[in-house]
Motif scaffolding. Structure first.
Motif, mmCIF file in Angstrom:
data_model
loop_
_atom_site.group_PDB
_atom_site.id
_atom_site.type_symbol
_atom_site.label_atom_id
_atom_site.label_comp_id
_atom_site.label_asym_id
_atom_site.label_seq_id
_atom_site.Cartn_x
_atom_site.Cartn_y
_atom_site.Cartn_z
ATOM 1 N N ARG A 41 85.649 30.179 59.382
ATOM 2 C CA ARG A 41 84.533 29.858 58.487
ATOM 3 C C ARG A 41 83.731 31.113 58.158
ATOM 4 O O ARG A 41 83.387 31.362 57.002
ATOM 5 C CB ARG A 41 83.616 28.801 59.097
ATOM 6 N N ARG A 42 83.456 31.930 59.170
ATOM 7 C CA ARG A 42 82.697 33.163 58.940
ATOM 8 C C ARG A 42 83.455 34.106 58.013
ATOM 9 O O ARG A 42 82.864 34.717 57.119
ATOM 10 C CB ARG A 42 82.387 33.847 60.265
ATOM 11 N N ALA A 43 84.759 34.238 58.237
ATOM 12 C CA ALA A 43 85.572 35.112 57.384
ATOM 13 C C ALA A 43 85.632 34.572 55.956
ATOM 14 O O ALA A 43 85.567 35.340 54.987
ATOM 15 C CB ALA A 43 86.977 35.255 57.961
ATOM 16 N N MET A 44 85.738 33.258 55.828
ATOM 17 C CA MET A 44 85.778 32.656 54.491
ATOM 18 C C MET A 44 84.429 32.795 53.797
ATOM 19 O O MET A 44 84.367 32.990 52.587
ATOM 20 C CB MET A 44 86.182 31.182 54.582
ATOM 21 N N TYR A 45 83.344 32.719 54.551
ATOM 22 C CA TYR A 45 82.021 32.911 53.966
ATOM 23 C C TYR A 45 81.878 34.340 53.435
ATOM 24 O O TYR A 45 81.369 34.550 52.323
ATOM 25 C CB TYR A 45 80.921 32.602 54.983
ATOM 26 N N PRO A 83 91.888 35.545 61.283
ATOM 27 C CA PRO A 83 91.312 34.251 61.670
ATOM 28 C C PRO A 83 92.083 33.067 61.095
ATOM 29 O O PRO A 83 92.203 32.026 61.743
ATOM 30 C CB PRO A 83 89.883 34.296 61.108
ATOM 31 N N GLY A 84 92.626 33.232 59.894
ATOM 32 C CA GLY A 84 93.422 32.165 59.305
ATOM 33 C C GLY A 84 94.691 31.901 60.096
ATOM 34 O O GLY A 84 95.069 30.745 60.316
ATOM 35 N N LYS A 85 95.354 32.962 60.560
ATOM 36 C CA LYS A 85 96.562 32.813 61.370
ATOM 37 C C LYS A 85 96.240 32.149 62.716
ATOM 38 O O LYS A 85 96.972 31.282 63.175
ATOM 39 C CB LYS A 85 97.199 34.176 61.630
#
Length: 87
Positions: A41-45, A83-85
């Motif tokens: 979530r943090r990376a996507m933000y 983070p997605g992986k």
């Protein structure tokens, strides 16, 4: 310009179900999965914020070739891969 607006609207609309999924994982667990979801979530933000900055700069400039913003966006894309992986 219309394509930029459509893509921005689509990304904005995706945040609600994504945030709800992260919240559900945070409640249901297990802990490591909840932690991975929060990291994602943090990376996507950060990626979303880079996209918003690019979009605003492109609207002002009237073009999409903005090397400074493109670089920041691609850095955010790369930063979300791990983070997605994990998640």
């Amino acid at each position: 310009m219309e394509q930029w607006e459509a893509e921005a609207a689509e990304a904005h609309a995706a945040w609600a179900p994504f945030s709800a999924a992260v919240a559900a994982v945070a409640v249901a667990g297990p802990g490591p999965v909840a932690g991975a979801a929060e990291d994602l979530r943090r990376a996507m933000y950060a990626l979303d914020q880079a996209a918003v900055a690019w979009h605003e700069a492109a609207r002002v400039a009237g073009r999409g070739n903005l090397a400074e913003f493109d670089e920041k966006y691609m850095e955010a894309v790369a930063a979300k891969r791990e983070p997605g992986k994990v998640f």
